[in-house]
Design an enzyme around this catalytic site. Sequence first.
Site, PDB file in Angstrom:
ATOM      1  N   PHE A 177       0.813  -1.224   0.000  1.00 60.52           N
ATOM      2  CA  PHE A 177       0.000   0.000   0.000  1.00 60.52           C
ATOM      3  C   PHE A 177       0.842   1.268   0.000  1.00 60.52           C
ATOM      4  CE2 PHE A 177       0.888  -0.059   4.570  1.00 60.52           C
ATOM      5  CZ  PHE A 177       1.007   1.287   4.860  1.00 60.52           C
ATOM      6  N   LYS A 193      -1.183  -6.847  -9.320  1.00 59.29           N
ATOM      7  CA  LYS A 193      -2.126  -7.040  -8.207  1.00 59.29           C
ATOM      8  C   LYS A 193      -1.714  -6.018  -7.154  1.00 59.29           C
ATOM      9  CE  LYS A 193      -2.930  -8.341  -4.508  1.00 59.29           C
ATOM     10  NZ  LYS A 193      -3.355  -7.405  -3.444  1.00 59.29           N
ATOM     11  N   GLU A 238      -4.906  -3.735  -1.922  1.00 58.96           N
ATOM     12  CA  GLU A 238      -6.352  -3.514  -1.888  1.00 58.96           C
ATOM     13  C   GLU A 238      -6.698  -2.285  -1.055  1.00 58.96           C
ATOM     14  OE1 GLU A 238      -4.521  -5.746  -0.500  1.00 58.96           O
ATOM     15  OE2 GLU A 238      -5.358  -6.616   1.319  1.00 58.96           O
ATOM     16  N   SER A 254       5.367  -7.055   3.257  1.00 56.67           N
ATOM     17  CA  SER A 254       5.983  -7.411   4.539  1.00 56.67           C
ATOM     18  C   SER A 254       6.736  -8.742   4.412  1.00 56.67           C
ATOM     19  CB  SER A 254       4.902  -7.486   5.612  1.00 56.67           C
ATOM     20  OG  SER A 254       3.871  -8.343   5.192  1.00 56.67           O
ATOM     21  N   CYS A 304       9.344   1.893   3.470  1.00 57.04           N
ATOM     22  CA  CYS A 304      10.273   0.790   3.766  1.00 57.04           C
ATOM     23  C   CYS A 304      11.687   1.307   3.959  1.00 57.04           C
ATOM     24  CB  CYS A 304      10.256  -0.234   2.650  1.00 57.04           C
ATOM     25  SG  CYS A 304      10.842   0.444   1.114  1.00 57.04           S
ATOM     26  N   GLU A 339       9.370  -4.537  12.866  1.00 55.94           N
ATOM     27  CA  GLU A 339       9.075  -3.306  12.115  1.00 55.94           C
ATOM     28  C   GLU A 339       7.771  -2.705  12.649  1.00 55.94           C
ATOM     29  OE1 GLU A 339       7.633  -3.898   8.044  1.00 55.94           O
ATOM     30  OE2 GLU A 339       8.900  -2.226   7.404  1.00 55.94           O
TER      31      GLU A 339
HETATM   32  P1  NAD Z   1       1.533  -6.591   3.004  1.00 57.95           P
HETATM   33  O1  NAD Z   1       2.586  -7.642   3.076  1.00 57.95           O
HETATM   34  O2  NAD Z   1       0.417  -6.638   3.964  1.00 57.95           O
HETATM   35  O3  NAD Z   1       0.848  -6.622   1.539  1.00 57.95           O
HETATM   36  C1  NAD Z   1       1.627  -6.647   0.370  1.00 57.95           C
HETATM   37  C2  NAD Z   1       0.822  -7.349  -0.722  1.00 57.95           C
HETATM   38  O4  NAD Z   1       0.573  -8.699  -0.334  1.00 57.95           O
HETATM   39  C3  NAD Z   1      -0.532  -6.697  -0.973  1.00 57.95           C
HETATM   40  O5  NAD Z   1      -0.775  -6.667  -2.359  1.00 57.95           O
HETATM   41  C4  NAD Z   1      -1.498  -7.639  -0.252  1.00 57.95           C
HETATM   42  O6  NAD Z   1      -2.771  -7.678  -0.836  1.00 57.95           O
HETATM   43  C5  NAD Z   1      -0.822  -8.978  -0.356  1.00 57.95           C
HETATM   44  N1  NAD Z   1      -1.151  -9.848   0.782  1.00 57.95           N
HETATM   45  C6  NAD Z   1      -1.611  -9.463   2.004  1.00 57.95           C
HETATM   46  N2  NAD Z   1      -1.776 -10.533   2.791  1.00 57.95           N
HETATM   47  C7  NAD Z   1      -1.410 -11.618   2.080  1.00 57.95           C
HETATM   48  C8  NAD Z   1      -1.337 -13.010   2.372  1.00 57.95           C
HETATM   49  N3  NAD Z   1      -1.665 -13.498   3.556  1.00 57.95           N
HETATM   50  N4  NAD Z   1      -0.916 -13.833   1.404  1.00 57.95           N
HETATM   51  C9  NAD Z   1      -0.558 -13.360   0.197  1.00 57.95           C
HETATM   52  N5  NAD Z   1      -0.585 -12.036  -0.119  1.00 57.95           N
HETATM   53  C10 NAD Z   1      -1.006 -11.175   0.802  1.00 57.95           C
HETATM   54  O7  NAD Z   1       2.304  -5.192   3.050  1.00 57.95           O
HETATM   55  P2  NAD Z   1       1.678  -3.738   3.157  1.00 57.95           P
HETATM   56  O8  NAD Z   1       1.151  -3.532   4.526  1.00 57.95           O
HETATM   57  O9  NAD Z   1       0.808  -3.442   1.994  1.00 57.95           O
HETATM   58  O10 NAD Z   1       3.014  -2.851   2.956  1.00 57.95           O
HETATM   59  C11 NAD Z   1       3.893  -2.550   3.991  1.00 57.95           C
HETATM   60  C12 NAD Z   1       5.046  -3.520   4.040  1.00 57.95           C
HETATM   61  O11 NAD Z   1       5.750  -3.529   2.811  1.00 57.95           O
HETATM   62  C13 NAD Z   1       6.073  -3.130   5.098  1.00 57.95           C
HETATM   63  O12 NAD Z   1       6.540  -4.291   5.719  1.00 57.95           O
HETATM   64  C14 NAD Z   1       7.177  -2.485   4.288  1.00 57.95           C
HETATM   65  O13 NAD Z   1       8.451  -2.493   4.882  1.00 57.95           O
HETATM   66  C15 NAD Z   1       7.146  -3.318   3.057  1.00 57.95           C
HETATM   67  N6  NAD Z   1       7.769  -2.644   1.929  1.00 57.95           N
HETATM   68  C16 NAD Z   1       8.980  -3.099   1.504  1.00 57.95           C
HETATM   69  C17 NAD Z   1       9.609  -2.476   0.456  1.00 57.95           C
HETATM   70  C18 NAD Z   1      10.938  -2.971  -0.040  1.00 57.95           C
HETATM   71  O14 NAD Z   1      11.286  -2.653  -1.151  1.00 57.95           O
HETATM   72  N7  NAD Z   1      11.681  -3.740   0.734  1.00 57.95           N
HETATM   73  C19 NAD Z   1       9.007  -1.377  -0.165  1.00 57.95           C
HETATM   74  C20 NAD Z   1       7.765  -0.944   0.297  1.00 57.95           C
HETATM   75  C21 NAD Z   1       7.147  -1.589   1.346  1.00 57.95           C
END
Ligand code: NAD
Length: 497
Positions: A149, A173, A176, A226, A281, A383
């Site tokens: 997000f 994808k 959401e 994450s 991040c 985090e």
């Molecule tokens: P998230 O892991 O909750 O979601 C990321 C994606 O995975 C979304 O599209 C989501 O719909 C999907 N998803 C959610 N739950 C899932 C599941 N159980 N199984 C499969 N897919 C699932 O992350 P977020 O809250 O949207 O974003 C924040 C996180 O992203 C933080 O941990 C941040 O550090 C990380 N991030 C990392 C980078 C990087 O380049 N290392 C960059 C930006 C954000």
Amino acid sequence: MKTLTHFIDGKPVAGISGRDGPVFDPATGEIQARVPFANAAELHVAVAAATKAFPAWSAVNPQRRARVMFNFKALVERDMESLARLMSSEHGKVVADSKGDIQRGLEVVEFACGIPHLTKGEYTEGAGPGIDVYAIRQPLGVVAGITPFNFPAMIPMWMFAVAVACGNCFILKPSEKDPSVPLRLAELMMEAGAPPGVLQVIHGDKEIVDAILDDPDIAAVSFVGSSTIAEYVYAKGAASGKRVQAMGGAKNHAIVMPDADLDACVNELMGAGYGSAGERCMAVSVVVPVGEKTADALVKKLKMRVDGLKVGLPTDAEAAYGPLVTGAHRAKVLDYIAMGVTEGAELVVDGRGFKMQGYEKGFFLGPSLFDRVTPEMRTYREEIFGPVLQVARAKDFDEALALPSKHQYGNGVAIFTRDGDAAREFASRVNVGMVGINVPIPVPLAYYSFGGWKRSAFGDINQHGPDGVRFYTKLKTITARWPKGPRDSDFIMPTMR
Ligand code: NAD
């Protein structure tokens, strides 16, 4: 209430699975739209459209594919203001931050405009008698990206700009939680001249992510989110034979040496720690002052500045940051603050009492500052991803170096110093993927590659830059023999001559 659509085969398509999710307005706390959650059958329609589009798109010469990217860049620039406002209305970040998000994505688009040069192969003339050897880069086919997000424009553009320019067809994808900007980007790609099926958007949650990972016609998956989910995506995708890159969470440290310019450093830390409500991040989440004297002076200065930070509406040009993305995420950050207190860290500034007048149901949270955080604390090991900065004091350089080096995450790290030797040694020895020297958020420019170490990234190939081209292409090496005379028995490996 608005109901969003998927974007399949060049047009908006309503969801048919019967499942959907809320899209909040983080400033008011109200649901402003519903986003459909796709099922495997809906994904198959998108995969079929991408599979159909791939032969023609990959056969388009690279300079014409580059032209589509040039057009796309101009269209995003044309719509910058409306895209930024749309992003802020769903994410909660201030409009200036949303523009920054789009701009950093556009830089990858600019990089992708150089695709004719970037995909040039290698050639060896005369590797043997009448034998030439050459290596070419070919696109993979249908590829998918799953994005978080926090950067709803930049991270999709990290992926699809390079993938599509390389000749692939891309299924996105997006998160959401803020799906509207990714949808607009797909529409703009069509307006820029990409044929239907080349870039599609399909929304959803775990169900659709699993369907993507199981789909045998998707050759590669790029994930950012994450760490627990990144690890899952990497393992499941690789097990089904896909190429996978999966970026995860972070805990970025900023080391402050005794010789650093503390005022300049504190200034930088305000943006790096609290900008976008800490939902980056590459946000600095731990500050490591070296020596008690540095720590005392730094905490005093930090407190003064944090006390003065203005939290406001995403549209408020004076605000340092806006609301968090959802109420659930705000609750999680609040839990971490309470945990930090229980663990014995010193809460120097407590942002929990902040209320935004007239927006009491919004997901606002004031800035918090912890001092005397130690490596055993769970609030240090995990985090938080919110407007919370932690100070972990180190007695000397080696102790400061060890903190980020031993942490489970290894995304970014920074050192503030005027000592070139210390900076050079730190950059060389620290066990972290991206390092800033007097630069708090060392996000590599688009023509370098982005990626952390340890639990911040799973897979070997980073995002965008040269690695992006490597990820979205496969290398084919051709050994060609054109004998001058009639074919004879003289057909042996060139190395034997
Ligand atoms: P998230 O892991 O909750 O979601 C990321 C994606 O995975 C979304 O599209 C989501 O719909 C999907 N998803 C959610 N739950 C899932 C599941 N159980 N199984 C499969 N897919 C699932 O992350 P977020 O809250 O949207 O974003 C924040 C996180 O992203 C933080 O941990 C941040 O550090 C990380 N991030 C990392 C980078 C990087 O380049 N290392 C960059 C930006 C954000």
